[in-house]
Enzyme design. Structure first.
Site, PDB file in Angstrom:
ATOM      1  N   ARG A   1       0.819  -1.225   0.000  1.00  0.00           N
ATOM      2  CA  ARG A   1       0.000   0.000   0.000  1.00  0.00           C
ATOM      3  C   ARG A   1       0.847   1.267   0.000  1.00  0.00           C
ATOM      4  NH1 ARG A   1      -3.527  -3.373   3.635  1.00  0.00           N
ATOM      5  NH2 ARG A   1      -1.711  -3.253   4.951  1.00  0.00           N
TER       6      ARG A   1
ATOM      7  N   ASP B   1       9.592  -6.872  -4.328  1.00  0.00           N
ATOM      8  CA  ASP B   1       8.687  -7.400  -3.301  1.00  0.00           C
ATOM      9  C   ASP B   1       8.821  -8.921  -3.301  1.00  0.00           C
ATOM     10  OD1 ASP B   1       5.903  -5.975  -1.931  1.00  0.00           O
ATOM     11  OD2 ASP B   1       6.071  -8.174  -1.878  1.00  0.00           O
TER      12      ASP B   1
ATOM     13  N   ARG C   1      10.167  -0.340   9.330  1.00  0.00           N
ATOM     14  CA  ARG C   1      10.628  -0.788  10.638  1.00  0.00           C
ATOM     15  C   ARG C   1      12.149  -0.785  10.646  1.00  0.00           C
ATOM     16  NH1 ARG C   1       6.497   0.582  12.104  1.00  0.00           N
ATOM     17  NH2 ARG C   1       4.751  -0.602  12.939  1.00  0.00           N
TER      18      ARG C   1
ATOM     19  N   ASP D   1      11.934   7.381  10.027  1.00  0.00           N
ATOM     20  CA  ASP D   1      10.878   7.679  10.999  1.00  0.00           C
ATOM     21  C   ASP D   1      10.839   6.603  12.088  1.00  0.00           C
ATOM     22  OD1 ASP D   1       8.603   9.127  11.955  1.00  0.00           O
ATOM     23  OD2 ASP D   1       7.287   7.585  11.112  1.00  0.00           O
TER      24      ASP D   1
ATOM     25  N   GLU E   1      13.046   3.052  20.530  1.00  0.00           N
ATOM     26  CA  GLU E   1      12.537   4.433  20.491  1.00  0.00           C
ATOM     27  C   GLU E   1      12.191   4.864  21.918  1.00  0.00           C
ATOM     28  OE1 GLU E   1       9.285   4.280  17.668  1.00  0.00           O
ATOM     29  OE2 GLU E   1      10.625   3.816  16.013  1.00  0.00           O
TER      30      GLU E   1
ATOM     31  N   HIS F   1       8.743   8.563  14.844  1.00  0.00           N
ATOM     32  CA  HIS F   1       7.657   7.627  14.489  1.00  0.00           C
ATOM     33  C   HIS F   1       6.312   8.361  14.347  1.00  0.00           C
ATOM     34  CE1 HIS F   1       6.952   3.063  14.599  1.00  0.00           C
ATOM     35  NE2 HIS F   1       6.121   3.629  13.768  1.00  0.00           N
TER      36      HIS F   1
ATOM     37  N   ALA G   1       2.021   8.002  11.053  1.00  0.00           N
ATOM     38  CA  ALA G   1       0.552   7.932  11.098  1.00  0.00           C
ATOM     39  C   ALA G   1      -0.042   9.083  11.911  1.00  0.00           C
ATOM     40  CB  ALA G   1       0.114   6.595  11.701  1.00  0.00           C
TER      41      ALA G   1
HETATM   42  P1  NAD Z   1       1.554  -3.703   2.996  1.00  0.00           P
HETATM   43  O1  NAD Z   1       1.276  -5.024   3.649  1.00  0.00           O
HETATM   44  O2  NAD Z   1       0.496  -3.086   2.171  1.00  0.00           O
HETATM   45  O3  NAD Z   1       2.875  -3.832   2.089  1.00  0.00           O
HETATM   46  C1  NAD Z   1       4.063  -4.407   2.568  1.00  0.00           C
HETATM   47  C2  NAD Z   1       4.728  -5.125   1.430  1.00  0.00           C
HETATM   48  O4  NAD Z   1       6.010  -5.583   1.872  1.00  0.00           O
HETATM   49  C3  NAD Z   1       3.950  -6.371   0.944  1.00  0.00           C
HETATM   50  O5  NAD Z   1       3.699  -6.272  -0.438  1.00  0.00           O
HETATM   51  C4  NAD Z   1       4.888  -7.528   1.298  1.00  0.00           C
HETATM   52  O6  NAD Z   1       4.819  -8.597   0.378  1.00  0.00           O
HETATM   53  C5  NAD Z   1       6.240  -6.833   1.243  1.00  0.00           C
HETATM   54  N1  NAD Z   1       7.306  -7.539   1.958  1.00  0.00           N
HETATM   55  C6  NAD Z   1       7.257  -8.187   3.140  1.00  0.00           C
HETATM   56  N2  NAD Z   1       8.474  -8.692   3.444  1.00  0.00           N
HETATM   57  C7  NAD Z   1       9.298  -8.350   2.422  1.00  0.00           C
HETATM   58  C8  NAD Z   1      10.674  -8.566   2.159  1.00  0.00           C
HETATM   59  N3  NAD Z   1      11.452  -9.250   3.015  1.00  0.00           N
HETATM   60  N4  NAD Z   1      11.192  -8.091   1.003  1.00  0.00           N
HETATM   61  C9  NAD Z   1      10.412  -7.404   0.126  1.00  0.00           C
HETATM   62  N5  NAD Z   1       9.100  -7.158   0.323  1.00  0.00           N
HETATM   63  C10 NAD Z   1       8.549  -7.624   1.464  1.00  0.00           C
HETATM   64  O7  NAD Z   1       2.016  -2.741   4.185  1.00  0.00           O
HETATM   65  P2  NAD Z   1       1.925  -1.144   4.223  1.00  0.00           P
HETATM   66  O8  NAD Z   1       0.611  -0.737   4.774  1.00  0.00           O
HETATM   67  O9  NAD Z   1       2.383  -0.612   2.918  1.00  0.00           O
HETATM   68  O10 NAD Z   1       3.024  -0.819   5.354  1.00  0.00           O
HETATM   69  C11 NAD Z   1       4.403  -0.939   5.077  1.00  0.00           C
HETATM   70  C12 NAD Z   1       5.238  -0.705   6.339  1.00  0.00           C
HETATM   71  O11 NAD Z   1       5.040   0.629   6.801  1.00  0.00           O
HETATM   72  C13 NAD Z   1       4.899  -1.613   7.519  1.00  0.00           C
HETATM   73  O12 NAD Z   1       6.090  -2.090   8.109  1.00  0.00           O
HETATM   74  C14 NAD Z   1       4.177  -0.715   8.488  1.00  0.00           C
HETATM   75  O13 NAD Z   1       4.336  -1.140   9.819  1.00  0.00           O
HETATM   76  C15 NAD Z   1       4.906   0.598   8.218  1.00  0.00           C
HETATM   77  N6  NAD Z   1       4.165   1.801   8.634  1.00  0.00           N
HETATM   78  C16 NAD Z   1       4.822   2.715   9.373  1.00  0.00           C
HETATM   79  C17 NAD Z   1       4.176   3.892   9.763  1.00  0.00           C
HETATM   80  C18 NAD Z   1       4.924   4.896  10.544  1.00  0.00           C
HETATM   81  O14 NAD Z   1       4.339   5.496  11.441  1.00  0.00           O
HETATM   82  N7  NAD Z   1       6.161   5.141  10.226  1.00  0.00           N
HETATM   83  C19 NAD Z   1       2.826   4.115   9.407  1.00  0.00           C
HETATM   84  C20 NAD Z   1       2.192   3.166   8.647  1.00  0.00           C
HETATM   85  C21 NAD Z   1       2.869   2.010   8.253  1.00  0.00           C
END
Ligand code: NAD
Length: 310
Positions: free
Chosen positions: A149, A169, A230, A254, A259, A280, A283
């Site tokens: 996403r 991916d 992460r 971020d 943290e 962080h 969101a």
């Molecule tokens: P998502 O599930 O829509 O997409 C994640 C993608 O990563 C998936 O397509 C998955 O197949 C891929 N993936 C998993 N392991 C992988 C690897 N080893 N190599 C390559 N690709 C891999 O998730 P999202 O909603 O896009 O969120 C992505 C990240 O952003 C998450 O870790 C989430 O926790 C983080 N996030 C952080 C904040 C923040 O406050 N900084 C806010 C929202 C999301």
């Protein structure tokens, strides 16, 4: 029988209002200490957390009456989902609720890194009007690791800026990449061709070190790395070494391993002049927080109905 709900982190009042419409007793304890949580969790059917509360094996074992755990957020890395599964405790959360906000912060970090904004702003605010030179992003290549996403939303904006987008991916993302005008590549290709690398992977309990010493060796000199996913997917000491020798031009993040930081190498990364850190806040927008509360409440209420609790 009244369903007992324990909320142990600060949550939006909308979530509490939505739950209050049902026959539930809500105990809102956003400052509760772990020791007390372990003592009282047995009295509750539902536990609602954000990121402060670690819902590990011990908490789940002590929660002998737990039927549902809700995370008012988009990731589940503070919840031992395997243990919850084993005990047939359902886990709900709010995937996708902060996609736009997290993608926008990623772009903010990208622009700040490309134009040395962190340094320029600090200098100008201290009265020093010194011009620092940055790089133009149009025509450069961004490699997106994790094309879900947030990754694909970042790709969309990067395309609009005029960047060439590479996508990697573990899943087959060819169709999505085609729609975004991105090129799907393998990891080595991405590391070797990207001027900017942006991390957007989801991780479970044992995150892989995606950027380790070998990965840094394959990168271009002066690469910009953005991380809003992460910290655990980056080998911290290897990053520090590559920042010190100039291989990594800027690390804009971020997310941190701890943290706030605990280890010496974490502090060195935090204080490094080529590192931009936000606490962080991916969101942390009014819109995303409202969406998280709304989606968590809706998912929680559906699960309560499914389990016959309301
Ligand atoms: P998502 O599930 O829509 O997409 C994640 C993608 O990563 C998936 O397509 C998955 O197949 C891929 N993936 C998993 N392991 C992988 C690897 N080893 N190599 C390559 N690709 C891999 O998730 P999202 O909603 O896009 O969120 C992505 C990240 O952003 C998450 O870790 C989430 O926790 C983080 N996030 C952080 C904040 C923040 O406050 N900084 C806010 C929202 C999301």
């Amino acid at each position: 029988m009244v369903v007992r709900v324990l909320i142990t982190d600060p949550v939006d009042k909308l979530l509490i209002e939505k739950l209050s419409q049902y026959n539930v007793q809500i105990d809102y304890r956003p400052d509760i200490e772990r020791k007390e949580l372990l003592d009282i969790i047995k009295d509750y059917d539902i536990l609602v957390v954000r990121s402060r509360t670690k819902v590990d094996k011990e908490v789940i074992e002590r929660g002998t009456n737990l039927k549902l755990i809700a995370r008012a957020g988009i990731g589940l890395d503070n919840i031992d989902t395997e243990e919850a599964d084993k005990r047939r405790i359902k886990v709900v959360y709010a995937p996708g609720a902060s996609t736009d906000s997290a993608a926008e912060l990623t772009i903010a970090l990208l622009l700040a890194a490309a134009r040395n904004l962190y340094e320029s702003i600090a200098l100008a605010k201290s009265g020093v009007f010194k011009k620092t030179q940055g790089i133009e992003l149009a025509g450069k290549t961004i490699g997106i690791i994790g094309f879900g996403r947030i990754g694909s939303k970042v790709a969309q904006v990067a395309k609009a800026i005029g960047m060439h987008v590479l996508a990697y991916d573990v899943l087959d993302v060819r169709e999505r990449a085609k729609q975004m005008g991105a090129e799907v590549v393998d990891m080595e290709d991405l590391l070797g061709r990207s001027d900017v690398i942006s991390l957007h992977v989801t991780v479970g309990k044992n995150p892989p070190k995606i950027l380790d010493a070998r990965a840094f060796d394959l990168m271009k000199e002066g690469v910009i790395i953005i991380n809003t996913s992460r910290a655990a997917v980056v080998d911290g000491p290897a990053l520090l070494e590559n920042l010190n020798r100039g291989k990594v031009g800027v690390y804009a993040t971020d997310v941190f391993w701890n943290e706030p930081p605990k280890e010496q190498w974490e502090w060195e990364i935090l204080k490094h002049p080529k590192v931009i850190v936000t606490p962080h806040i991916g969101a942390q927008t009014k819109e995303a927080q409202l969406r998280v509360a709304q989606m968590t409440a809706d998912n929680l209420i559906s699960a309560m109905k499914e389990l016959g609790l309301i």
